[in-house]
Scaffold this motif. Structure first.
Motif, PDB file in Angstrom:
ATOM      1  N   GLU A  69     -10.190 -12.513 -12.731  1.00  0.00           N
ATOM      2  CA  GLU A  69     -10.213 -11.059 -12.458  1.00  0.00           C
ATOM      3  C   GLU A  69      -9.275 -10.833 -11.153  1.00  0.00           C
ATOM      4  OE1 GLU A  69     -13.888 -12.762 -10.577  1.00  0.00           O
ATOM      5  OE2 GLU A  69     -12.858 -12.741 -12.606  1.00  0.00           O
ATOM      6  N   LEU A  70      -9.141 -11.864 -10.229  1.00  0.00           N
ATOM      7  CA  LEU A  70      -8.542 -11.715  -8.873  1.00  0.00           C
ATOM      8  C   LEU A  70      -7.037 -11.365  -9.185  1.00  0.00           C
ATOM      9  CD1 LEU A  70     -10.220 -14.473  -6.991  1.00  0.00           C
ATOM     10  CD2 LEU A  70     -10.300 -12.069  -6.479  1.00  0.00           C
ATOM     11  N   LEU A  71      -6.552 -11.505 -10.445  1.00  0.00           N
ATOM     12  CA  LEU A  71      -4.982 -11.461 -10.720  1.00  0.00           C
ATOM     13  C   LEU A  71      -4.904  -9.943 -11.434  1.00  0.00           C
ATOM     14  CD1 LEU A  71      -4.339 -14.998 -11.845  1.00  0.00           C
ATOM     15  CD2 LEU A  71      -3.759 -13.958  -9.834  1.00  0.00           C
ATOM     16  N   GLN A  72      -5.837  -9.489 -12.000  1.00  0.00           N
ATOM     17  CA  GLN A  72      -5.800  -8.097 -12.611  1.00  0.00           C
ATOM     18  C   GLN A  72      -5.294  -7.099 -11.603  1.00  0.00           C
ATOM     19  OE1 GLN A  72      -9.453  -7.374 -14.422  1.00  0.00           O
ATOM     20  NE2 GLN A  72      -9.432  -9.151 -15.556  1.00  0.00           N
ATOM     21  N   GLN A  73      -4.300  -6.329 -12.098  1.00  0.00           N
ATOM     22  CA  GLN A  73      -3.632  -5.073 -11.571  1.00  0.00           C
ATOM     23  C   GLN A  73      -4.686  -4.158 -11.744  1.00  0.00           C
ATOM     24  OE1 GLN A  73      -0.497  -5.599  -9.447  1.00  0.00           O
ATOM     25  NE2 GLN A  73      -1.554  -7.616  -9.603  1.00  0.00           N
ATOM     26  N   ARG A 123      -4.448  -3.758  -1.389  1.00  0.00           N
ATOM     27  CA  ARG A 123      -2.974  -4.091  -1.217  1.00  0.00           C
ATOM     28  C   ARG A 123      -2.209  -2.943  -1.993  1.00  0.00           C
ATOM     29  NH1 ARG A 123      -1.421  -9.592  -3.560  1.00  0.00           N
ATOM     30  NH2 ARG A 123       0.149  -9.953  -1.931  1.00  0.00           N
ATOM     31  N   TYR A 124      -2.749  -2.303  -2.952  1.00  0.00           N
ATOM     32  CA  TYR A 124      -2.191  -1.264  -3.434  1.00  0.00           C
ATOM     33  C   TYR A 124      -2.376  -0.013  -2.636  1.00  0.00           C
ATOM     34  CZ  TYR A 124      -1.807   2.782  -6.811  1.00  0.00           C
ATOM     35  OH  TYR A 124      -1.333   4.046  -7.373  1.00  0.00           O
ATOM     36  N   ALA A 125      -3.662   0.293  -2.048  1.00  0.00           N
ATOM     37  CA  ALA A 125      -3.655   1.122  -0.949  1.00  0.00           C
ATOM     38  C   ALA A 125      -2.663   1.290   0.172  1.00  0.00           C
ATOM     39  CB  ALA A 125      -5.151   1.334  -0.166  1.00  0.00           C
ATOM     40  N   ASP A 154       4.631  -4.120   0.559  1.00  0.00           N
ATOM     41  CA  ASP A 154       4.964  -2.453   0.741  1.00  0.00           C
ATOM     42  C   ASP A 154       5.262  -1.921  -0.677  1.00  0.00           C
ATOM     43  OD1 ASP A 154       5.071  -2.735   3.391  1.00  0.00           O
ATOM     44  OD2 ASP A 154       7.309  -2.781   3.547  1.00  0.00           O
ATOM     45  N   GLN A 155       5.247  -2.751  -1.772  1.00  0.00           N
ATOM     46  CA  GLN A 155       5.683  -2.061  -3.034  1.00  0.00           C
ATOM     47  C   GLN A 155       4.693  -3.052  -4.192  1.00  0.00           C
ATOM     48  OE1 GLN A 155       9.793  -1.827  -3.393  1.00  0.00           O
ATOM     49  NE2 GLN A 155       9.838   0.259  -3.208  1.00  0.00           N
ATOM     50  N   ILE A 156       3.942  -2.379  -4.918  1.00  0.00           N
ATOM     51  CA  ILE A 156       3.475  -3.071  -6.080  1.00  0.00           C
ATOM     52  C   ILE A 156       3.639  -2.303  -7.394  1.00  0.00           C
ATOM     53  CG2 ILE A 156       0.937  -3.488  -7.043  1.00  0.00           C
ATOM     54  CD1 ILE A 156      -0.010  -4.048  -4.209  1.00  0.00           C
ATOM     55  N   SER A 184       0.287   3.757   1.052  1.00  0.00           N
ATOM     56  CA  SER A 184       0.694   4.270   2.466  1.00  0.00           C
ATOM     57  C   SER A 184       2.153   4.420   2.807  1.00  0.00           C
ATOM     58  CB  SER A 184      -0.276   3.665   3.561  1.00  0.00           C
ATOM     59  OG  SER A 184       0.220   2.449   3.817  1.00  0.00           O
ATOM     60  N   ARG A 185       2.821   3.159   2.300  1.00  0.00           N
ATOM     61  CA  ARG A 185       4.127   3.046   2.740  1.00  0.00           C
ATOM     62  C   ARG A 185       4.974   3.917   1.722  1.00  0.00           C
ATOM     63  NH1 ARG A 185       2.014   2.001   6.772  1.00  0.00           N
ATOM     64  NH2 ARG A 185       2.033  -0.053   7.591  1.00  0.00           N
ATOM     65  N   ALA A 186       4.619   4.188   0.558  1.00  0.00           N
ATOM     66  CA  ALA A 186       5.234   4.936  -0.429  1.00  0.00           C
ATOM     67  C   ALA A 186       5.254   6.392   0.077  1.00  0.00           C
ATOM     68  CB  ALA A 186       4.604   4.745  -1.890  1.00  0.00           C
ATOM     69  N   LEU A 187       4.337   6.789   0.812  1.00  0.00           N
ATOM     70  CA  LEU A 187       3.983   8.194   1.223  1.00  0.00           C
ATOM     71  C   LEU A 187       4.906   8.569   2.159  1.00  0.00           C
ATOM     72  CD1 LEU A 187       0.034   8.508   1.157  1.00  0.00           C
ATOM     73  CD2 LEU A 187       1.638   9.924  -0.202  1.00  0.00           C
TER      74      LEU A 187
END
Length: 348
Positions: A220-224, A234-236, A346-348, A240-243
């Motif tokens: 589950e640690l690899l689930q997006q 990491r998504y959050a 910075d991107q996922i 923030s960088r996308a904003l």
């Protein structure tokens, strides 16, 4: 005034009261301040007077009154009130959120770090992969709090630990020092964890649970998915960088020019970050940092939809402030992940 600044201000008031003979107590190493609870008075509160009451031989409200007299004229503090059995409640001048966000952006990923203290620590870890990775994170966190660190291992190190970022060159303690980093072991070696999960996910799995709990090292640690705490954090950060990128396309640059009224929880969590790092260093508990990052990520993702203009809405100073707050939250997430030895894309 940031929460860390306020904590030091109160500590200085205690020291001044002791120096002047108004209080006969041992000056504590630190003073904890917290956001005032709903319905409370002011911006922040502290129970320091309650903790000093018994050793001083005074009533807690009397101790609070002594400290209030030495806090009233402190720069950045508008008023000090005493409530309940002896709580100190602080109302700050101006917008404390503005100063907090600016402090985070000024210091970057080193927000919450402290100047060298002269303290030296030599943590000793058990000779297994979870203990080695924990010791590496403890080393990073202690250094962030101004402590010189030299890690030792109770037995010969495993070269495979380097796959997960833990030094295989830790000094062999050889029974000279007591082992103080000994979380519950895991039934996997470093090579297997690296092959199955990779460095970042393996480190999160080893570090995010308290040492007395079993590490969570499933696939589950690899689930997006946001149900995966590592992905959430990491998504959050990536959001923030996308904003920031999207804001630049709209001609909006971050700048905390006016209060953000609906971000109380996010601001409080950013203000708590220095205290979380200090607590993690004192208790040698990287899991405290991981839990704090989860909370920051959750608050940022709940806030993100209000950052930039929607539809025909025109960019305004409010959007600049919201974008600055989002940038500050992403900065805290990146800094916290770095202390855990985990990358923040910075991107996922």
């Amino acid at each position: 005034m940031t929460p860390a600044d306020l904590s030091l201000t109160v500590l200085h008031a205690v020291r001044r009261a002791v120096d002047e003979g108004a209080l006969r107590v041992e000056v504590p190493e630190r003073v904890k301040v917290e956001r005032a609870r709903a319905g409370g008075i002011g911006d922040y509160a502290s129970s320091v007077a309650l903790g000093l009451a018994r050793p001083s031989g005074l009533d807690a409200r009397a101790v609070a009154a002594i400290l209030r007299e030495r806090l009233r004229d402190s720069p950045g503090v508008r008023s000090v009130d005493i409530t309940g059995p002896g709580f100190l409640n602080f109302t700050l001048d101006g917008d404390s959120g503005q100063e907090l966000v600016r402090d985070v952006l000024r210091r970057g990923e080193e927000y919450g770090h402290r100047e060298p203290t002269g303290d030296v620590a030599q943590p000793v870890h058990r000779a297994d992969v979870r203990a080695a990775v924990t010791a590496d994170a403890v080393r990073r966190i202690l250094r962030s709090q101004g402590t010189l660190v030299r890690v030792a291992c109770e037995d010969a190190a495993d070269p495979d630990w380097a796959l997960l970022g833990a030094s295989p060159e830790a000094e062999h303690a050889r029974g000279r020092l007591a082992t103080d980093i000994a979380p519950l072991p895991v039934p996997f070696g470093a090579a297997e964890l690296h092959r199955r999960l990779g460095r970042d996910a393996a480190r999160w799995g080893l570090l995010s649970a308290a040492g007395h709990d079993h590490a969570r090292l499933g696939d589950e640690l690899l689930q997006q998915h946001e149900r995966n705490p590592l992905f959430l954090v990491r998504y959050a950060h990536a959001r923030s960088r996308a904003l920031l990128r999207n804001g630049a396309q709209l001609g909006i640059s971050p700048g905390y020019d006016e209060p953000v009224e609906d971000a109380t929880r996010l601001l409080a969590l950013l203000g708590d970050h220095p205290a979380v790092l200090l607590s993690a260093a004192r208790h040698r508990a990287p899991d405290r940092v991981a839990r704090h990052l989860e909370a920051v990520a959750d608050a940022l993702l709940a806030f993100q939809h209000a950052v930039l203009p929607l539809g025909d809405e025109k960019p305004s100073a409010a959007h600049r402030s919201r974008l600055a707050l989002a940038e500050a939250a992403g900065t805290v997430l990146a800094g916290g992940l770095s202390l855990l030895g985990i990358s923040a894309p910075d991107q996922i």
